[in-house]
Design an enzyme around this catalytic site. Sequence first.
Site, PDB file in Angstrom:
ATOM      1  N   ARG A 165       0.830  -1.225   0.000  1.00  0.00           N
ATOM      2  CA  ARG A 165       0.000   0.000   0.000  1.00  0.00           C
ATOM      3  C   ARG A 165       0.857   1.266   0.000  1.00  0.00           C
ATOM      4  O   ARG A 165       0.528   2.258   0.666  1.00  0.00           O
ATOM      5  CB  ARG A 165      -0.980   0.029   1.182  1.00  0.00           C
ATOM      6  CG  ARG A 165      -1.905  -1.117   1.298  1.00  0.00           C
ATOM      7  CD  ARG A 165      -2.863  -1.290   0.113  1.00  0.00           C
ATOM      8  NE  ARG A 165      -3.296  -2.652   0.093  1.00  0.00           N
ATOM      9  CZ  ARG A 165      -2.695  -3.612  -0.618  1.00  0.00           C
ATOM     10  NH1 ARG A 165      -1.673  -3.323  -1.417  1.00  0.00           N
ATOM     11  NH2 ARG A 165      -3.105  -4.852  -0.564  1.00  0.00           N
ATOM     12  N   SER A 242     -10.642   0.720   3.815  1.00  0.00           N
ATOM     13  CA  SER A 242      -9.844   0.615   5.047  1.00  0.00           C
ATOM     14  C   SER A 242      -9.289   1.986   5.403  1.00  0.00           C
ATOM     15  O   SER A 242      -8.772   2.678   4.541  1.00  0.00           O
ATOM     16  CB  SER A 242      -8.668  -0.340   4.849  1.00  0.00           C
ATOM     17  OG  SER A 242      -9.135  -1.572   4.411  1.00  0.00           O
ATOM     18  N   GLU A 337      -4.166   4.764   6.191  1.00  0.00           N
ATOM     19  CA  GLU A 337      -3.896   4.418   4.786  1.00  0.00           C
ATOM     20  C   GLU A 337      -4.330   5.559   3.866  1.00  0.00           C
ATOM     21  O   GLU A 337      -3.765   5.759   2.783  1.00  0.00           O
ATOM     22  CB  GLU A 337      -4.692   3.145   4.434  1.00  0.00           C
ATOM     23  CG  GLU A 337      -4.622   2.754   2.978  1.00  0.00           C
ATOM     24  CD  GLU A 337      -5.554   1.597   2.610  1.00  0.00           C
ATOM     25  OE1 GLU A 337      -5.430   0.512   3.198  1.00  0.00           O
ATOM     26  OE2 GLU A 337      -6.392   1.788   1.718  1.00  0.00           O
TER      27      GLU A 337
HETATM   28  C1  FAD Z   1     -15.543   0.757  -0.551  1.00  0.00           C
HETATM   29  C2  FAD Z   1     -14.038   0.897  -0.767  1.00  0.00           C
HETATM   30  C3  FAD Z   1     -13.258  -0.246  -0.877  1.00  0.00           C
HETATM   31  C4  FAD Z   1     -11.862  -0.148  -1.098  1.00  0.00           C
HETATM   32  N1  FAD Z   1     -11.137  -1.284  -1.196  1.00  0.00           N
HETATM   33  C5  FAD Z   1      -9.803  -1.209  -1.435  1.00  0.00           C
HETATM   34  C6  FAD Z   1      -9.017  -2.400  -1.545  1.00  0.00           C
HETATM   35  O1  FAD Z   1      -9.529  -3.513  -1.461  1.00  0.00           O
HETATM   36  N2  FAD Z   1      -7.696  -2.259  -1.771  1.00  0.00           N
HETATM   37  C7  FAD Z   1      -7.094  -1.043  -1.913  1.00  0.00           C
HETATM   38  O2  FAD Z   1      -5.875  -0.986  -2.126  1.00  0.00           O
HETATM   39  N3  FAD Z   1      -7.821   0.104  -1.818  1.00  0.00           N
HETATM   40  C8  FAD Z   1      -9.141   0.050  -1.583  1.00  0.00           C
HETATM   41  N4  FAD Z   1      -9.880   1.203  -1.465  1.00  0.00           N
HETATM   42  C9  FAD Z   1      -9.226   2.502  -1.567  1.00  0.00           C
HETATM   43  C10 FAD Z   1      -9.351   3.159  -2.956  1.00  0.00           C
HETATM   44  O3  FAD Z   1     -10.382   2.581  -3.698  1.00  0.00           O
HETATM   45  C11 FAD Z   1      -8.062   3.055  -3.749  1.00  0.00           C
HETATM   46  O4  FAD Z   1      -7.009   3.647  -3.048  1.00  0.00           O
HETATM   47  C12 FAD Z   1      -8.185   3.730  -5.125  1.00  0.00           C
HETATM   48  O5  FAD Z   1      -7.034   3.465  -5.889  1.00  0.00           O
HETATM   49  C13 FAD Z   1      -8.363   5.240  -5.049  1.00  0.00           C
HETATM   50  O6  FAD Z   1      -8.675   5.709  -6.341  1.00  0.00           O
HETATM   51  P1  FAD Z   1      -9.283   7.154  -6.541  1.00  0.00           P
HETATM   52  O7  FAD Z   1      -9.330   7.420  -8.009  1.00  0.00           O
HETATM   53  O8  FAD Z   1     -10.575   7.275  -5.826  1.00  0.00           O
HETATM   54  O9  FAD Z   1      -8.161   8.040  -5.867  1.00  0.00           O
HETATM   55  P2  FAD Z   1      -8.370   9.332  -4.945  1.00  0.00           P
HETATM   56  O10 FAD Z   1      -9.026   8.928  -3.680  1.00  0.00           O
HETATM   57  O11 FAD Z   1      -9.016  10.404  -5.744  1.00  0.00           O
HETATM   58  O12 FAD Z   1      -6.856   9.698  -4.651  1.00  0.00           O
HETATM   59  C14 FAD Z   1      -6.084   8.878  -3.816  1.00  0.00           C
HETATM   60  C15 FAD Z   1      -4.642   9.384  -3.827  1.00  0.00           C
HETATM   61  O13 FAD Z   1      -4.074   9.200  -5.129  1.00  0.00           O
HETATM   62  C16 FAD Z   1      -3.664  10.454  -5.683  1.00  0.00           C
HETATM   63  N5  FAD Z   1      -4.001  10.372  -7.114  1.00  0.00           N
HETATM   64  C17 FAD Z   1      -5.204  10.070  -7.668  1.00  0.00           C
HETATM   65  N6  FAD Z   1      -5.098  10.054  -9.001  1.00  0.00           N
HETATM   66  C18 FAD Z   1      -3.814  10.358  -9.299  1.00  0.00           C
HETATM   67  C19 FAD Z   1      -3.080  10.519 -10.513  1.00  0.00           C
HETATM   68  N7  FAD Z   1      -3.650  10.355 -11.719  1.00  0.00           N
HETATM   69  N8  FAD Z   1      -1.752  10.869 -10.431  1.00  0.00           N
HETATM   70  C20 FAD Z   1      -1.164  11.045  -9.235  1.00  0.00           C
HETATM   71  N9  FAD Z   1      -1.800  10.911  -8.050  1.00  0.00           N
HETATM   72  C21 FAD Z   1      -3.112  10.572  -8.093  1.00  0.00           C
HETATM   73  C22 FAD Z   1      -4.475  11.499  -4.939  1.00  0.00           C
HETATM   74  O14 FAD Z   1      -3.809  12.752  -4.952  1.00  0.00           O
HETATM   75  C23 FAD Z   1      -4.547  10.897  -3.559  1.00  0.00           C
HETATM   76  O15 FAD Z   1      -3.340  11.129  -2.867  1.00  0.00           O
HETATM   77  C24 FAD Z   1     -11.269   1.131  -1.225  1.00  0.00           C
HETATM   78  C25 FAD Z   1     -12.068   2.284  -1.117  1.00  0.00           C
HETATM   79  C26 FAD Z   1     -13.441   2.170  -0.888  1.00  0.00           C
HETATM   80  C27 FAD Z   1     -14.280   3.413  -0.799  1.00  0.00           C
END
Ligand code: FAD
Length: 364
Positions: A165, A242, A337
């Site tokens: 992570r 998480s 996280e």
């Molecule tokens: C119901 C639920 C279940 C989940 N299950 C998991 C799981 O099983 N495993 C897991 O690892 N995660 C899980 N997550 C966490 C999340 O889904 C992941 O971390 C996902 O990759 C976040 O994507 P996002 O586009 O929403 O990123 P955001 O939340 O918009 O951003 C997250 C971070 O990434 C950065 N970021 C986003 N896009 C870019 C880009 N293009 N370039 C540079 N930086 C960027 C942002 O600045 C921020 O720091 C879960 C979340 C939820 C709500």
Amino acid sequence: MRVTHGAPLAPLTTLAIGGPAALLAELHVPADFPEFVKLAGGCPGRPVTLGHGSNVLVDDSGSTSAVLLMATRGLRITGYDDHRVLIEVQAGHPFTDFVDTTIAEGLTGMEMLVGIPGTVGATPVQNVGAYGQEISDTLVDVVAWDWELGRIVTMDATACRLGHRTSIFKHTRRWTLLSLRFALRRSELSAPVTYRTVATELGIPVGGRVPTAEAARAVLTVRRGKGMVMDSTDTDRRTVGSIFLSPEVSPGQADRLRAQNAPVNHFADGSTRVSASWLIQQAGFELGRPITAGTRISSLHYTLVADDGASAESFAQAIDIVLQQVLRHTDVLLTPEIDFIGDWHFRPARSSGRAGDDAADSRR
Ligand SMILES: Cc1cc2nc3c(=O)[nH]c(=O)nc-3n(C[C@H](O)[C@H](O)[C@H](O)COP(=O)(O)OP(=O)(O)OC[C@H]3O[C@@H](n4cnc5c(N)ncnc54)[C@H](O)[C@@H]3O)c2cc1C
């Protein structure tokens, strides 16, 4: 590219918390990115890149730095060899769609990641993973804008330093990921099912393999049971999954924890970790328990969710309360996280501080 000033960020996050962005730009067409680079230069600090906001807590005062909402879409096959297919994906592409496409195309490598919300571009940031697979298994390289160098760079998976992570992209705004390439293997069968809950759902022994679509269905069922898929009708839908990383444990601790039936798993980076949710439960938190104004433990899983009345401040306080109580009961220090977006920085109370514990105790 659509540019707005003072737009609220809360609706762009799954927690639905957070103030406005001084400047918000929605990038749909990759060729418009240079326009954003110019605009961002007029705002203080490095810009923030946002995907679907499923892993962030935005400050109540919002962001004075420019915010880029990555909304580009598209995936295409760029090459083949005997066993592998190379796929290039735009950073704003929904990750669930990418995973579903790979399964439909008869590829293995992503099936255990089904149901994880967010954009493809965010997946290397914390080396997204679940049920024995992670992005590091299949990522080939990324194309990114380097805000420090002021130019486009291509970084192979090794340069991304993907760990449990974490990656070179975590806790920094230096790079905006624009597109990514993955290599997936052709196979009708899934990767070995290494998680007991998923194997039980499938009725197979741990280590068995089934058609990829069946494995994905079983993972989705297990995830739904824990409120780990985004469902708009779910009362626990204001979630980031998480809140805490699963902490690493020594071999001796792992044996002791297994004896207590704790979920202890090995990860690709060589670490052995115990589930943070299990620790939260051990620390005495019950499902559904309110923690601070508008925050509570989910009714399905040992994580925090938001309700009406939640703010970034109350959510951060809730994180701290859980962290302190877990430390007191299990002697394990949890690490958040999620990423904290905006002009503030979350500082957990020192382990000696008891304010969090007191607040939690008063709500029992
Ligand atoms: C119901 C639920 C279940 C989940 N299950 C998991 C799981 O099983 N495993 C897991 O690892 N995660 C899980 N997550 C966490 C999340 O889904 C992941 O971390 C996902 O990759 C976040 O994507 P996002 O586009 O929403 O990123 P955001 O939340 O918009 O951003 C997250 C971070 O990434 C950065 N970021 C986003 N896009 C870019 C880009 N293009 N370039 C540079 N930086 C960027 C942002 O600045 C921020 O720091 C879960 C979340 C939820 C709500």
